[in-house]
Motif scaffolding. Structure first.
Motif, PDB file in Angstrom:
ATOM      1  N   ALA A 131       0.833  -1.203   0.000  1.00 22.33           N
ATOM      2  CA  ALA A 131       0.000   0.000   0.000  1.00 22.33           C
ATOM      3  C   ALA A 131       0.870   1.256   0.000  1.00 22.33           C
ATOM      4  CB  ALA A 131      -0.934  -0.003   1.209  1.00 22.33           C
ATOM      5  N   MET A 132       1.896   1.293   0.854  1.00 22.08           N
ATOM      6  CA  MET A 132       2.765   2.463   0.930  1.00 22.08           C
ATOM      7  C   MET A 132       3.573   2.642  -0.351  1.00 22.08           C
ATOM      8  SD  MET A 132       4.042   2.599   4.917  1.00 22.08           S
ATOM      9  CE  MET A 132       4.952   1.057   4.847  1.00 22.08           C
ATOM     10  N   LEU A 133       4.083   1.543  -0.922  1.00 25.97           N
ATOM     11  CA  LEU A 133       4.890   1.629  -2.142  1.00 25.97           C
ATOM     12  C   LEU A 133       4.063   2.143  -3.319  1.00 25.97           C
ATOM     13  CD1 LEU A 133       7.007  -1.634  -1.852  1.00 25.97           C
ATOM     14  CD2 LEU A 133       7.925   0.687  -2.079  1.00 25.97           C
ATOM     15  N   TYR A 134       2.861   1.619  -3.494  1.00 28.36           N
ATOM     16  CA  TYR A 134       2.021   2.080  -4.600  1.00 28.36           C
ATOM     17  C   TYR A 134       1.715   3.563  -4.472  1.00 28.36           C
ATOM     18  CZ  TYR A 134       1.185  -2.880  -5.662  1.00 28.36           C
ATOM     19  OH  TYR A 134       1.334  -4.199  -5.981  1.00 28.36           O
ATOM     20  N   MET A 135       1.516   4.031  -3.244  1.00 25.96           N
ATOM     21  CA  MET A 135       1.210   5.443  -3.037  1.00 25.96           C
ATOM     22  C   MET A 135       2.437   6.319  -3.287  1.00 25.96           C
ATOM     23  SD  MET A 135      -1.459   5.167   0.172  1.00 25.96           S
ATOM     24  CE  MET A 135      -2.163   6.814  -0.018  1.00 25.96           C
ATOM     25  N   MET A 136       3.626   5.819  -2.952  1.00 25.77           N
ATOM     26  CA  MET A 136       4.855   6.560  -3.268  1.00 25.77           C
ATOM     27  C   MET A 136       5.031   6.705  -4.775  1.00 25.77           C
ATOM     28  SD  MET A 136       7.813   5.227  -0.687  1.00 25.77           S
ATOM     29  CE  MET A 136       7.426   4.779   0.999  1.00 25.77           C
ATOM     30  N   TYR A 137       4.793   5.629  -5.523  1.00 23.51           N
ATOM     31  CA  TYR A 137       4.936   5.686  -6.982  1.00 23.51           C
ATOM     32  C   TYR A 137       3.949   6.704  -7.575  1.00 23.51           C
ATOM     33  CZ  TYR A 137       7.410   1.232  -6.256  1.00 23.51           C
ATOM     34  OH  TYR A 137       8.264   0.254  -5.829  1.00 23.51           O
ATOM     35  N   PHE A 138       2.742   6.716  -7.062  1.00 27.64           N
ATOM     36  CA  PHE A 138       1.728   7.667  -7.505  1.00 27.64           C
ATOM     37  C   PHE A 138       2.182   9.102  -7.234  1.00 27.64           C
ATOM     38  CE2 PHE A 138      -2.174  10.146  -6.674  1.00 27.64           C
ATOM     39  CZ  PHE A 138      -2.854   9.949  -7.870  1.00 27.64           C
ATOM     40  N   THR A 139       2.819   9.321  -6.084  1.00 29.53           N
ATOM     41  CA  THR A 139       3.316  10.661  -5.724  1.00 29.53           C
ATOM     42  C   THR A 139       4.423  11.109  -6.661  1.00 29.53           C
ATOM     43  OG1 THR A 139       2.828  10.186  -3.393  1.00 29.53           O
ATOM     44  CG2 THR A 139       4.253  12.061  -3.846  1.00 29.53           C
ATOM     45  N   ILE A 140       5.328  10.203  -6.999  1.00 30.40           N
ATOM     46  CA  ILE A 140       6.433  10.540  -7.900  1.00 30.40           C
ATOM     47  C   ILE A 140       5.896  11.031  -9.244  1.00 30.40           C
ATOM     48  CG2 ILE A 140       8.348   9.574  -9.236  1.00 30.40           C
ATOM     49  CD1 ILE A 140       8.897   7.716  -6.837  1.00 30.40           C
ATOM     50  N   ILE A 141       4.886  10.354  -9.769  1.00 29.13           N
ATOM     51  CA  ILE A 141       4.275  10.784 -11.035  1.00 29.13           C
ATOM     52  C   ILE A 141       3.730  12.207 -10.893  1.00 29.13           C
ATOM     53  CG2 ILE A 141       2.380  10.352 -12.661  1.00 29.13           C
ATOM     54  CD1 ILE A 141       2.673   7.349 -11.959  1.00 29.13           C
ATOM     55  N   GLY A 142       3.068  12.490  -9.774  1.00 27.79           N
ATOM     56  CA  GLY A 142       2.515  13.821  -9.538  1.00 27.79           C
ATOM     57  C   GLY A 142       3.580  14.900  -9.480  1.00 27.79           C
ATOM     58  N   ILE A 143       4.704  14.606  -8.842  1.00 26.90           N
ATOM     59  CA  ILE A 143       5.790  15.587  -8.732  1.00 26.90           C
ATOM     60  C   ILE A 143       6.388  15.880 -10.105  1.00 26.90           C
ATOM     61  CG2 ILE A 143       8.121  15.985  -7.819  1.00 26.90           C
ATOM     62  CD1 ILE A 143       7.280  14.387  -5.337  1.00 26.90           C
ATOM     63  N   ILE A 144       6.599  14.826 -10.903  1.00 23.07           N
ATOM     64  CA  ILE A 144       7.146  15.023 -12.255  1.00 23.07           C
ATOM     65  C   ILE A 144       6.215  15.910 -13.088  1.00 23.07           C
ATOM     66  CG2 ILE A 144       7.711  13.862 -14.423  1.00 23.07           C
ATOM     67  CD1 ILE A 144       8.625  11.447 -12.707  1.00 23.07           C
ATOM     68  N   LEU A 145       4.917  15.628 -13.005  1.00 28.74           N
ATOM     69  CA  LEU A 145       3.952  16.434 -13.761  1.00 28.74           C
ATOM     70  C   LEU A 145       3.899  17.871 -13.241  1.00 28.74           C
ATOM     71  CD1 LEU A 145       1.029  13.853 -14.103  1.00 28.74           C
ATOM     72  CD2 LEU A 145       2.620  14.600 -15.891  1.00 28.74           C
ATOM     73  N   MET A 146       3.958  18.035 -11.918  1.00 20.08           N
ATOM     74  CA  MET A 146       3.907  19.379 -11.328  1.00 20.08           C
ATOM     75  C   MET A 146       5.065  20.235 -11.806  1.00 20.08           C
ATOM     76  SD  MET A 146       4.386  20.454  -7.319  1.00 20.08           S
ATOM     77  CE  MET A 146       2.707  20.489  -6.711  1.00 20.08           C
ATOM     78  N   LEU A 147       6.266  19.678 -11.793  1.00 19.67           N
ATOM     79  CA  LEU A 147       7.464  20.477 -12.050  1.00 19.67           C
ATOM     80  C   LEU A 147       7.894  20.522 -13.512  1.00 19.67           C
ATOM     81  CD1 LEU A 147       9.663  19.430  -8.968  1.00 19.67           C
ATOM     82  CD2 LEU A 147       8.131  21.394  -9.190  1.00 19.67           C
ATOM     83  N   TYR A 148       7.469  19.528 -14.317  1.00 17.99           N
ATOM     84  CA  TYR A 148       8.023  19.428 -15.669  1.00 17.99           C
ATOM     85  C   TYR A 148       6.993  19.336 -16.793  1.00 17.99           C
ATOM     86  CZ  TYR A 148      12.474  18.679 -13.332  1.00 17.99           C
ATOM     87  OH  TYR A 148      13.600  18.836 -12.562  1.00 17.99           O
ATOM     88  N   SER A 149       5.697  19.360 -16.498  1.00 19.72           N
ATOM     89  CA  SER A 149       4.706  19.205 -17.573  1.00 19.72           C
ATOM     90  C   SER A 149       4.121  20.530 -18.040  1.00 19.72           C
ATOM     91  CB  SER A 149       3.566  18.288 -17.103  1.00 19.72           C
ATOM     92  OG  SER A 149       2.761  18.940 -16.133  1.00 19.72           O
ATOM     93  N   GLY A 150       4.698  21.629 -17.546  1.00 19.35           N
ATOM     94  CA  GLY A 150       4.213  22.941 -17.991  1.00 19.35           C
ATOM     95  C   GLY A 150       3.104  23.509 -17.130  1.00 19.35           C
TER      96      GLY A 150
END
Length: 415
Positions: A293-312
């Motif tokens: 449960a914790m690992l899946y949520m960490m992976y989901f967070t990483i995607i969000g950070i990449i989109l926040m900082l690098y997707s415009g």
């Protein structure tokens, strides 16, 4: 595995320890996050530098949480979980009320006074979650622990949302401090009917068992490594909140956004965290695993950070959307504290559950110092990225290698 009827589940999950722990954490989060929300308006009205004084006061508050986590954790194992629930809320409630009077203190030393009050508040705030999670974990059947602690954190984290709304509706940051302190004092009256954990009562009178000995985490290498991994698992939560939400205004120029309000960023992040914490317990229950449960949520967070900082990200509302995304992903706060409680015996369980989340909070100043050190040469985007990569790498490794505690019995002690 024991099965429960719907009526039995409701009876356990809506029991007094769960309700009181949830309300306590609600007030705790309200008061903990309040400085982040009123940081800019309060420091502006006091006539001091927002960035320098703000970082200093926040770091000192987090150091208070670190110190308080150790003190309250030991106290909870030596004197009982309820003693911490009463004592901690009294300390931080009075400190927050005092913060409401800051405009009336001597202004030549106002930064030092503000920092001192937030330090005292930090010490008080450190005890609430660990004691509440420990009490609920020991009071509920093992099959319902994950859901019960998720209810505590999921409801409690809404305190951040209410804190932001209180500031906006009141129109005066001092009133928000008074409200927070007042809520804490009212909550003390609700705790009168709560009884101590039965598991703790079984070892309370045994003088041969070392209770609340903080050194037990360090006198056994395997236990020490497990303790460090429990701390590391929670680091992404405060990286996301402490840097990407608390310091949201610093990202506005780099992203080409006119203005980002840290208070709103925090509010949307905590809306996400609250939903995530409600969900994480059910996810763990469904997967039969805390770790997955914790690992899946960490992976989901990483995607969000990449989109926040690098997707415009180009608008204020888009930034708030990603703050909510990160909150949803890092909404395993209760899960991570529960895992910390489940890893260790009854005689040091409160110490573990109270120190582990506050060690994570205490690591925020190191993350902020690293972030500030890298900013001049790399800029805020890349500085946050470097710190984030290190934080998530350590957390993911720790989550993969830590022992699984789903459905484990808690009736044991450490020697």
């Amino acid at each position: 595995m024991k099965t429960f009827t719907t009526q039995e589940k409701f009876k356990h999950l809506l029991s007094l320890p769960v309700i009181v722990a949830a309300l306590g954490y609600f007030v705790d989060i309200y008061d903990l996050i309040l400085f982040g929300i009123v940081r800019v308006p309060s420091l502006q009205s006091l006539g001091v530098d927002i960035d320098v004084a703000g970082s200093t006061i926040l770091n000192i508050q987090m150091f208070g949480l670190l110190l308080g986590g150790i003190l309250w954790g030991i106290f909870g194992d030596k004197k009982g979980r309820l003693s911490v629930l009463f004592g901690s809320i009294l300390v931080y409630s009075l400190a927050n009320i005092a913060c409401g009077f800051l405009p009336h203190f001597p202004q030549e030393n106002i930064v030092a006074i503000y920092a001192l009050l937030r330090f005292i508040a930090g010490i008080g705030l450190a005890g609430e979650l660990g004691a509440g999670i420990t009490l609920v974990s020991e009071s509920l059947p093992k099959e319902l622990r994950a859901i019960g602690t998720s209810i505590v954190a999921g409801f409690g984290l809404l305190g951040a949302v209410v804190a932001n709304l209180t500031v906006e509706l009141a129109g005066d940051w001092t009133i928000a401090y008074f409200v927070g302190g007042g809520l804490g004092l009212v909550l003390l009256l609700l705790r009168v009917g709560v009884v101590e954990s039965g598991i703790y009562k079984d070892v309370e009178a045994n003088t041969e068992i070392q209770k609340g000995n903080f050194l037990l985490f360090f006198n056994n290498f395997e236990r020490f490594v497990k303790y460090l991994k429990c701390i590391a698992v929670g680091l992404p939560i405060w990286f996301s909140i402490g840097i990407l939400a608390f310091m949201a205004n610093q990202f506005a120029p780099a992203l080409g956004i006119t203005k980002i309000d840290p208070g709103k960023a925090i509010m949307w992040a905590y809306i996400g965290i609250s939903i995530g914490d409600f969900s994480s317990g059910f996810l763990s229950h469904w997967l039969h695993s805390r770790k997955k449960a914790m690992l899946y949520m960490m992976y989901f967070t990483i995607i969000g950070i990449i989109l926040m900082l690098y997707s415009g990200t180009s608008t204020e509302n888009m930034y708030y959307f990603y703050c909510a995304w990160l909150g949803l992903g890092t909404g395993y706060w209760a899960m991570f504290v529960t895992v910390g409680a489940e890893q260790f015996g009854t005689n040091i369980r409160s110490t573990a559950a109270t120190t582990i989340p506050n060690m994570v909070r205490g690591m925020l100043p190191i993350m902020l110092i690293s972030f500030d050190f890298l900013k001049p040469s790399l800029g805020v985007i890349y500085a946050a990225t470097i710190v984030g990569i290190l934080v998530f790498a350590i957390a993911i490794y720790s989550a993969i290698t830590i022992p699984e505690t789903h459905n484990t019995d808690l009736d044991f002690v450490e020697e």
